[in-house]
Scaffold this motif. Structure first.
Motif, PDB file in Angstrom:
ATOM      1  N   LEU A   6       3.881 -37.617  -8.373  1.00  0.00           N
ATOM      2  CA  LEU A   6       3.780 -37.665  -7.550  1.00  0.00           C
ATOM      3  C   LEU A   6       5.493 -39.119  -6.418  1.00  0.00           C
ATOM      4  O   LEU A   6       5.489 -39.235  -6.900  1.00  0.00           O
ATOM      5  N   ILE A   7       5.695 -38.034  -5.512  1.00  0.00           N
ATOM      6  CA  ILE A   7       6.152 -38.435  -5.094  1.00  0.00           C
ATOM      7  C   ILE A   7       6.591 -38.242  -3.510  1.00  0.00           C
ATOM      8  O   ILE A   7       5.857 -37.849  -2.621  1.00  0.00           O
ATOM      9  N   ALA A   8       7.346 -39.310  -2.720  1.00  0.00           N
ATOM     10  CA  ALA A   8       7.145 -38.308  -1.230  1.00  0.00           C
ATOM     11  C   ALA A   8       7.985 -37.521  -0.804  1.00  0.00           C
ATOM     12  O   ALA A   8       9.064 -36.659  -1.354  1.00  0.00           O
ATOM     13  N   GLN A   9       7.510 -35.640   0.228  1.00  0.00           N
ATOM     14  CA  GLN A   9       7.379 -35.097  -0.119  1.00  0.00           C
ATOM     15  C   GLN A   9       9.165 -34.382   0.980  1.00  0.00           C
ATOM     16  O   GLN A   9       9.555 -33.550   0.476  1.00  0.00           O
ATOM     17  N   GLU A  10       9.155 -35.597   1.838  1.00  0.00           N
ATOM     18  CA  GLU A  10      10.643 -35.425   1.933  1.00  0.00           C
ATOM     19  C   GLU A  10      11.845 -35.496   0.965  1.00  0.00           C
ATOM     20  O   GLU A  10      12.983 -34.777   1.161  1.00  0.00           O
ATOM     21  N   MET A  11      11.891 -36.427  -0.426  1.00  0.00           N
ATOM     22  CA  MET A  11      11.758 -36.410  -0.919  1.00  0.00           C
ATOM     23  C   MET A  11      12.645 -34.741  -2.438  1.00  0.00           C
ATOM     24  O   MET A  11      13.381 -35.315  -2.984  1.00  0.00           O
ATOM     25  N   LEU A  12      11.748 -34.068  -2.154  1.00  0.00           N
ATOM     26  CA  LEU A  12      11.547 -33.086  -3.036  1.00  0.00           C
ATOM     27  C   LEU A  12      13.352 -32.527  -2.887  1.00  0.00           C
ATOM     28  O   LEU A  12      12.738 -31.990  -4.306  1.00  0.00           O
ATOM     29  N   PRO A  13      13.629 -31.900  -2.051  1.00  0.00           N
ATOM     30  CA  PRO A  13      15.026 -31.537  -2.494  1.00  0.00           C
ATOM     31  C   PRO A  13      16.334 -32.154  -3.257  1.00  0.00           C
ATOM     32  O   PRO A  13      16.845 -31.848  -3.994  1.00  0.00           O
ATOM     33  N   PHE A  14      16.450 -33.632  -3.057  1.00  0.00           N
ATOM     34  CA  PHE A  14      16.776 -34.368  -2.998  1.00  0.00           C
ATOM     35  C   PHE A  14      16.787 -34.624  -4.663  1.00  0.00           C
ATOM     36  O   PHE A  14      17.628 -34.688  -5.370  1.00  0.00           O
ATOM     37  N   LEU A  15      15.798 -35.067  -5.606  1.00  0.00           N
ATOM     38  CA  LEU A  15      15.056 -34.723  -6.417  1.00  0.00           C
ATOM     39  C   LEU A  15      15.618 -34.085  -7.196  1.00  0.00           C
ATOM     40  O   LEU A  15      16.338 -33.392  -8.572  1.00  0.00           O
TER      41      LEU A  15
END
Length: 354
Positions: free
Chosen positions: A304-313
Motif C-alpha cells: 500500500l503506497i502513494a500512487q505518485e511514489m510508484l516510479p521512485f520506489l
C-alpha cells in the motif's frame, strides 16, 4: 689662462663641500637618533614579573577604591535608578576571555549611566545548577559509573561551585567591575530556591505554566535531558534512511478483493530517523492524495503506497510493481489496522503544537 683659473676655483669649492659633509656625518654618528625625537617619558617598566604585577594590581585596586565606589553611589537615594540584571556565569572553572568580555561590557554600561548621575543597581550572581558543574565533578572525582551516588554528586558539586565562586569573584573585583559584590546571588542558596518556587507558583496560578505532552531531547552519554538551545547539528551529516514494511492486520473487504491470491498486504514507509521506530505508534497519510495497492511479483507481496511514489520506489528498490487498484485516501485508508495494534491516521489530525 682664464679657463684654467675658473676650473681651479670650482675644484676647490667641491673639495670644501665634501669636507663639510664628512664632518657633519661624523657629528651625527656620535648622537643617537632617538634623542632627536620628542617621545613621552614614563616610569612604568616595560616588563613586570608575576610578583610585582600582583602587588601593582593590588595597589591600583586600593588606590582607586573600587570596593567603596559602589557603596558610595548607592547611598544617593534621591537619584534616578539604573538597574542591570546580571545573566550569571556557571561556577565551573577559572575565568577566561568570555568572562572578561561579558563583565567589562556590563561595567562600561553601568559606568556610562553613572556619569549621567544615576544610581546603579547591579547585583552579580552565579549559576550553580546544571550539567557543566556536574560533568566537572564527575571528571575530577569518579573513574567509574559504579561508584556514583546522586547525593554524593550533589554535595561535591555544591562544594566545588562555592570554591569557584570565590575565585571568580576575586578576579572580577581585581578588574574593577562596578557591582554589589558583598550581596551577590547564588542559585543554590535556600533563599534563592524558595524565591524561585514562589515565582513558579505564581506563574502556575496565572495559567502560564501547564502540564502537557512535549518531545524532550535526551543525551545517552550524559544521561540527562537537553534543551533545544544546547543542541549542535553537524551540517554535513547525512542521516541513514530506511524503507520499512509494516504488515496490515485488517483492511477493508473492497481492497482485499484486489489482492493477489496468497499474497500479504503491507504498508511501505520511508524514514530518515530509524532509531525512532521502536516508539512508532501510527503511520500518517495525506487525505488529498491518491493511494494504490501494487503487486510485487518477485516478492509475492502487495504494498500500500502513494500512487505518485510508484516510479521512485521501483527505481530505489529495483522492483517491478504492478498496480491492482487505486483509491482516494479518505475513502478507505482510515479503516486499515497495522500489526501490533498500530493504526493509520491522517496527517491533518496531528496536533502540531505538541
Amino acid at each position: 689662462m682664464m679657463i684654467y683659473s675658473v676650473k681651479k676655483v670650482l675644484l676647490r669649492e667641491r673639495l670644501l663641500n665634501f669636507t663639510r659633509i664628512k664632518l657633519l656625518c661624523r657629528q651625527q654618528s656620535s648622537t643617537s637618533y632617538k634623542d632627536s625625537l620628542l617621545l613621552p617619558q614614563t616610569k612604568f617598566p616595560h616588563k613586570v614579573n608575576t610578583k610585582n604585577r600582583r602587588e601593582r594590581d593590588r595597589s591600583i585596586e586600593v588606590d582607586a577604591k573600587f570596593e567603596e565606589l559602589y557603596e558610595k553611589q548607592k547611598a544617593k537615594h534621591e537619584q534616578k535608578e539604573f538597574i542591570l540584571h546580571d545573566g550569571p556565569p556557571y561556577a565551573n572553572g577559572d575565568v577566561h576571555i568570555g568572562h572578561a568580555v561579558n563583565k567589562i561590557l556590563k561595567d562600561i554600561t553601568v559606568r556610562s549611566e553613572l556619569v549621567k548621575n544615576k544610581r546603579i543597581i547591579f547585583t552579580p550572581g552565579w549559576d550553580c545548577h546544571g550539567l557543566p558543574i556536574e560533568l566537572k565533578v564527575l571528571k575530577e572525582n569518579y573513574k567509574s559509573e559504579a561508584s556514583i551516588s546522586e547525593i554524593d554528586i550533589r554535595q561535591k558539586a555544591f562544594s566545588f561551585s562555592q570554591k569557584i565562586i570565590e575565585k571568580q569573584k576575586a578576579s572580577f573585583m581585581k578588574w574593577g567591575i562596578l557591582a554589589d559584590w558583598s550581596n551577590s546571588y547564588i542559585t543554590c542558596k535556600p533563599h534563592y530556591v524558595i524565591q524561585q518556587l514562589h515565582i513558579f507558583q505564581d506563574l502556575y496560578e496565572k495559567g502560564i505554566i501547564f502540564q502537557d505532552h512535549k518531545p524532550v531531547f535526551w543525551s545517552p552519554d550524559n544521561r540527562t535531558s537537553l534543551a533545544e538551545a544546547e543542541l549542535e547539528y553537524n551540517s554535513s551529516h547525512i542521516s541513514p534512511s530506511l524503507f520499512v514494511k509494516l504488515s496490515v492486520k485488517k483492511c477493508p473487504d473492497v481492497i482485499k478483493a484486489h489482492l493477489s491470491p496468497g499474497s500479504n498486504l503491507s504498508v511501505l514507509i520511508w524514514t530518515t530517523t530509524p532509531w525512532s521506530l521502536p516508539a512508532n505508534q501510527a503511520v500518517c497519510y495525506a487525505p488529498n492524495q491518491k493511494y494504490c495497492v501494487a503487486f510485487c511479483s518477485s516478492k509475492k507481496e502487495c504494498y500500500l503506497i502513494a500512487q505518485e511514489m510508484l516510479p521512485f520506489l521501483e527505481k530505489s528498490l529495483k522492483l517491478e510493481l504492478n498496480v491492482t487498484t487505486a483509491f482516494e485516501a479518505m475513502n478507505f485508508i482510515q479503516l486499515f489496522v497495522l500489526c501490533e495494534g498500530m493504526s493509520i491516521s491522517s496527517a491533518h489530525n496531528v496536533d502540531k503544537s505538541n
